[in-house]
Design an enzyme around this catalytic site. Sequence first.
Site, PDB file in Angstrom:
ATOM      1  N   LEU A 500       0.870  -1.201   0.146  1.00  0.00           N
ATOM      2  CA  LEU A 500      -0.087   0.163  -0.029  1.00  0.00           C
ATOM      3  C   LEU A 500       0.847   1.311  -0.073  1.00  0.00           C
ATOM      4  O   LEU A 500       0.373   2.247  -0.473  1.00  0.00           O
ATOM      5  CB  LEU A 500      -0.986   0.041   1.003  1.00  0.00           C
ATOM      6  CG  LEU A 500      -2.008  -1.074   1.289  1.00  0.00           C
ATOM      7  CD1 LEU A 500      -2.854  -1.178   2.602  1.00  0.00           C
ATOM      8  CD2 LEU A 500      -3.130  -0.702   0.124  1.00  0.00           C
ATOM      9  N   GLY A 501       2.118   1.252   0.696  1.00  0.00           N
ATOM     10  CA  GLY A 501       2.805   2.363   0.655  1.00  0.00           C
ATOM     11  C   GLY A 501       4.209   2.027   1.297  1.00  0.00           C
ATOM     12  O   GLY A 501       4.493   0.996   1.932  1.00  0.00           O
ATOM     13  N   GLY A 503       7.214   4.095   3.885  1.00  0.00           N
ATOM     14  CA  GLY A 503       7.502   5.185   4.801  1.00  0.00           C
ATOM     15  C   GLY A 503       8.791   4.898   5.427  1.00  0.00           C
ATOM     16  O   GLY A 503       9.627   4.202   4.964  1.00  0.00           O
ATOM     17  N   GLY A 504       9.076   6.069   6.171  1.00  0.00           N
ATOM     18  CA  GLY A 504      10.635   5.950   6.727  1.00  0.00           C
ATOM     19  C   GLY A 504      10.866   4.900   7.630  1.00  0.00           C
ATOM     20  O   GLY A 504      11.903   4.461   7.982  1.00  0.00           O
ATOM     21  N   GLY A 506       9.369   1.540   7.223  1.00  0.00           N
ATOM     22  CA  GLY A 506       9.049   0.497   6.681  1.00  0.00           C
ATOM     23  C   GLY A 506       7.742   0.547   5.970  1.00  0.00           C
ATOM     24  O   GLY A 506       7.109   1.481   5.491  1.00  0.00           O
ATOM     25  N   SER A 507       7.335  -0.697   5.026  1.00  0.00           N
ATOM     26  CA  SER A 507       6.540  -0.584   4.297  1.00  0.00           C
ATOM     27  C   SER A 507       5.058  -1.250   4.829  1.00  0.00           C
ATOM     28  O   SER A 507       5.056  -1.835   5.856  1.00  0.00           O
ATOM     29  CB  SER A 507       6.852  -1.711   3.121  1.00  0.00           C
ATOM     30  OG  SER A 507       7.883  -1.300   2.830  1.00  0.00           O
ATOM     31  N   VAL A 508       4.073  -1.031   4.027  1.00  0.00           N
ATOM     32  CA  VAL A 508       2.681  -1.156   4.718  1.00  0.00           C
ATOM     33  C   VAL A 508       2.063  -2.093   3.572  1.00  0.00           C
ATOM     34  O   VAL A 508       2.039  -1.597   2.209  1.00  0.00           O
ATOM     35  CB  VAL A 508       1.480   0.189   4.553  1.00  0.00           C
ATOM     36  CG1 VAL A 508       0.506  -0.398   5.385  1.00  0.00           C
ATOM     37  CG2 VAL A 508       2.432   0.874   5.619  1.00  0.00           C
ATOM     38  N   LYS A 522       1.918  -3.227   8.893  1.00  0.00           N
ATOM     39  CA  LYS A 522       3.206  -2.413   8.849  1.00  0.00           C
ATOM     40  C   LYS A 522       4.054  -2.887   9.299  1.00  0.00           C
ATOM     41  O   LYS A 522       4.403  -3.633  10.453  1.00  0.00           O
ATOM     42  CB  LYS A 522       2.876  -1.258   9.461  1.00  0.00           C
ATOM     43  CG  LYS A 522       4.160  -0.228   9.619  1.00  0.00           C
ATOM     44  CD  LYS A 522       3.878   0.938  10.405  1.00  0.00           C
ATOM     45  CE  LYS A 522       4.073   2.220   9.454  1.00  0.00           C
ATOM     46  NZ  LYS A 522       3.306   3.313   9.437  1.00  0.00           N
ATOM     47  N   ASP A 618       4.326  14.299  13.312  1.00  0.00           N
ATOM     48  CA  ASP A 618       4.377  14.050  11.789  1.00  0.00           C
ATOM     49  C   ASP A 618       2.903  14.181  11.080  1.00  0.00           C
ATOM     50  O   ASP A 618       2.437  13.427  10.290  1.00  0.00           O
ATOM     51  CB  ASP A 618       4.851  12.444  11.407  1.00  0.00           C
ATOM     52  CG  ASP A 618       5.448  12.524   9.947  1.00  0.00           C
ATOM     53  OD1 ASP A 618       5.751  13.597   9.335  1.00  0.00           O
ATOM     54  OD2 ASP A 618       5.767  11.425   9.432  1.00  0.00           O
TER      55      ASP A 618
END
Length: 823
Positions: A500-501, A503-504, A506-508, A522, A618
Amino acid sequence: MENMKNPWMKLSVLLFIWFFNSQISFGADTITANQSLSGDQTIVSSGGNFVLGFFTPGNSSNYYIGIWYGKIPERTPVWVANRETPVNDIHSSELKISDDGNLVLINGSQVEIWSTNISSSNSSSVVAILEDGGNLVLRDGPTSSAPLWQSLDHPAHTWLPGGKLSLDKRTNRSQLLTSWKNSEDPAPGLFSLELDPAGTNSYIIRWNRTRQYWSSGPWDEQSRIFRDVPEMRLNYLYNFSFHSDENESYFTYSLYNNETTSRFIMHYSGQIQQQSWLDSSQLWNLFWSMPRQQCQVYAFCGAFGRCNEIGLPFCSCLRGFHPKWETNWNLSDFSDGCERTTRLQCEEDPNLVTGRTDKFLESPNVKLPESAQSMSVGSLLECESACLEYCNCTAYAYDSDGCRIWRTELLDLQQYSGDTSDGRTIYIRLAASEFPSSSNNTGIIIGAVAGGVGLLLCLVIFAILRWRRWRMINPKVEGSLLAFVYRDLQSATRNFSEKLGEGGFGSVFKGTLPDSSIVAVKQLESISQGEKQFRSEVSTIGTIQHVNLVRLRGFCSDGTRKLLVYDYMPNGSLDAHLFLEDKSKPLAWKTRYQVALGTARGLTYLHEKCRDCIIHCDIKPENILLDAEFWPKVADFGLAKLIGREFSRVLTTMRGTRGYLAPEWISGVAVTAKADVYSYGMMLFEIVSGRRNSEQNEEGKVRFFPTSAARVIAQDGDVLSLLDPRLNGDAPVYELSRICKVACWCVQDDETHRPSMSQVVQILEGVLEVNVPPVPRSLQVLADNSEHIIFFTESSSSPSSQRPSNASNASSQTKSNTSSTSS
Ligand SMILES: *[C@@H]1O[C@H](CO)[C@@H](O)[C@H](O)[C@H]1NC(C)=O
Ligand SMILES: *[C@@H]1O[C@H](CO)[C@@H](O)[C@H](O)[C@H]1NC(C)=O
Ligand SMILES: *[C@@H]1O[C@H](CO)[C@@H](O)[C@H](O)[C@H]1NC(C)=O
Ligand SMILES: *[C@@H]1O[C@H](CO)[C@@H](O)[C@H](O)[C@H]1NC(C)=O
Ligand SMILES: *[C@@H]1O[C@H](CO)[C@@H](O)[C@H](O)[C@H]1NC(C)=O
Ligand SMILES: *[C@@H]1O[C@H](CO)[C@@H](O)[C@H](O)[C@H]1NC(C)=O
Ligand SMILES: *[C@@H]1O[C@H](CO)[C@@H](O)[C@H](O)[C@H]1NC(C)=O
Ligand SMILES: *[C@@H]1O[C@H](CO)[C@@H](O)[C@H](O)[C@H]1NC(C)=O
Ligand SMILES: *[C@@H]1O[C@H](CO)[C@@H](O)[C@H](O)[C@H]1NC(C)=O
Ligand SMILES: *[C@@H]1O[C@H](CO)[C@@H](O)[C@H](O)[C@H]1NC(C)=O
Ligand SMILES: *[C@@H]1O[C@H](CO)[C@@H](O)[C@H](O)[C@H]1NC(C)=O
Ligand SMILES: *[C@@H]1O[C@H](CO)[C@@H](O)[C@H](O)[C@H]1NC(C)=O
């Protein structure tokens, strides 16, 4: 030239020519012994920067001799001679060199209204010269070096570059910068700035030349700033320097760039302000002001006035009082304060048994006035009686600090709004007739019945709301999380196949649990914590549940492999909908408002309602997820402790987050929940405009939307011009205006200026009114000096490499995620 047909227009052109001629014929920048200045005559400094002559401030009918800027269309006096003694007729009044060598102003009856008051000498050779820095100098002959007198030594309310505010060490007297009374009256007001006579090398502001209410803190020669004005570090305009010898000490400043027009003024609001002229928009722009909050100005609202930081105007009279001089109140000059509407009983009839008929009005959640008198009595009633003993007792307070009474006018009363531990209750004495009459029984009965029905209604509504909220939260597995084994998650996500995406941290991935509910899994990276601590932190996060927060369903901790399992949000993250290229389906205004309000509610919960305050750290559109009905849910809160020591590293490398970071992240001071408020404000601007806040245009110039938006908002301009053009103006102006004001308040440089998230909720709900916000200085810096963008966007690396992030990042369920907790 349609306009020229207008006879008035012609006349004014003629007048202008005449005026211009008289100026020329009078000649240059000097008044010599046999000349005098009167009527519309002026003298102009050699470079044309400053003009001296008669002027009237605002709508006043009084005339003053003053100096103003020659190249700024808006007449802005920087110095006034006869501040307290205006003249009415400028044609019979004269400014000239008198026989004793002074520069004097005489009125039509030849009475000396004002004088430079020097004990000189030789009138025939004395001249007054207006210099190009705005200094009016009296010299013994045009070439004589030492001035007999100069206006820079006698400042009014403006501190010009090159001027000094000094402390005479021989007499311990300091020069004052004194506010005007109001915009139409240059007479010395109550507020003045000076160098501390105690020799601390601090500037202080005092009320009525006595009560100090602000200090710059001592000068630090090493870092060249005043201790309590850390934002001077970011100063790129002024070159301050400090001078001290056996006779005097003073500060002076110059402008690094002589093209800038800038000044300090002691404003009649009681704040010292730094203003710069913006050629582009042709107006004075407020850069900086102190004290930060209006209500920190001592006795700003005068006697029996009440200052309230939220809501316009700041000042109101206490109940039972009205403004003493309404004309001045209408000019925002509150210094005269308020007076009683009804005289006290004891004043009416001093023989009456100690004014027993006066009553007290309870006024909760206020900052108490000073100069109370302590009484040693043991109850509220006794305290009230103690006050009634004296006809000049105006109020009393009784709490854990005992009984105090005030036998003075009440000064500096501040009304707090919202929760604060400082709030006290004061009881204010009023004539009995100010209270609703108790003889009107029917009124009371009707009131009671109405009140009863109202109460019942409230209870019912409350119950319904509670029930609905309970239904929405639907806590099936309250508090307890599902602990997964790695293999289960592997199969749920079909071996992590649908990403799905990223980020800083790790991945989702998208996954489906055996009960066929869809989840977002996640994979955390860089977890420095041990097993036990990890489980404890995760279970804390698991207990945090709110309709506007993404729910953590479970976790997996298998050796080094750490995973978190969240509810899946079918509509993804806000950025995907906001910055979408597809022109056909912009997010409707109603949805945007709902997202803004819901996010604020979620954050309020994190900041105020959890057992430990959680700072998200954030907030940005990537971290606001939308459920099937487009209700917003804040993602990725509470992860800071999981990340542990790595947090600071993550923060400094956070690429996608630049532009949402509050200035305090960069200045290195302690970060509070107000940092989230800042990021939230930045996000509101994007919700309004439907575009990233910073974008590069074709010429490679960076456009920073919040700066232009803040200016429009500060000037009460056309907010519809800020709206996403794809909405074709389809938004209620009051909601748009409200959201814009909130956004601008949220991004104020000083965190104490920003509202709390719960105040934001109240404002967006329409419960709380909000003032027009000032343009934050840092936004100003950002707009005018693009090389200073570094200050705002990131702390590390070289300025040249800093460019605000573009909208290129793909949307994702969750992105770079940093969070922190603190208590
Ligand atoms: C007065 O002005 C005239 C010309 O306007 C000049 O010739 C004369 O020298 C001036 N007198 C003094 C004392 O400055
Ligand atoms: C003068 O008065 C008018 C009308 O009362 C007002 O609109 C205007 O703003 C005033 N001007 C100044 C400089 O205060
Ligand atoms: C000049 O000032 C004096 C003293 O303030 C005053 O009595 C007199 O009326 C004034 N004259 C004019 C013409 O304003
Ligand atoms: C000049 O001196 C007189 C008397 O000493 C004083 O009343 C007046 O206020 C002084 N004027 C100025 C402008 O300082
Ligand atoms: C004043 O100036 C004149 C000539 O400029 C000179 O003769 C006289 O001595 C001066 N007087 C004083 C007191 O300085
Ligand atoms: C001025 O203040 C300093 C320090 O407070 C003190 O030592 C000195 O005696 C004072 N001088 C006068 C003339 O009051
Ligand atoms: C300011 O102080 C003076 C005495 O120094 C006093 O007479 C005056 O009433 C004070 N002003 C106010 C507004 O309290
Ligand atoms: C700042 O001011 C000081 C003293 O006036 C001067 O010596 C120095 O050169 C100035 N610095 C700059 C960068 O203008
Ligand atoms: C201080 O004042 C005295 C007397 O006015 C003078 O002689 C001395 O030069 C002054 N010192 C400085 C540093 O200006
Ligand atoms: C600024 O300073 C430069 C160099 O000192 C000078 O040439 C220029 O005329 C100045 N500009 C203004 C507006 O004073
Ligand atoms: C002050 O302003 C109010 C509202 O604008 C107006 O009704 C009132 O007449 C004004 N009072 C004075 C004395 O100007
Ligand atoms: C109040 O009245 C008492 C006498 O009744 C007097 O001593 C005191 O100074 C008064 N206080 C004020 C602030 O006027």
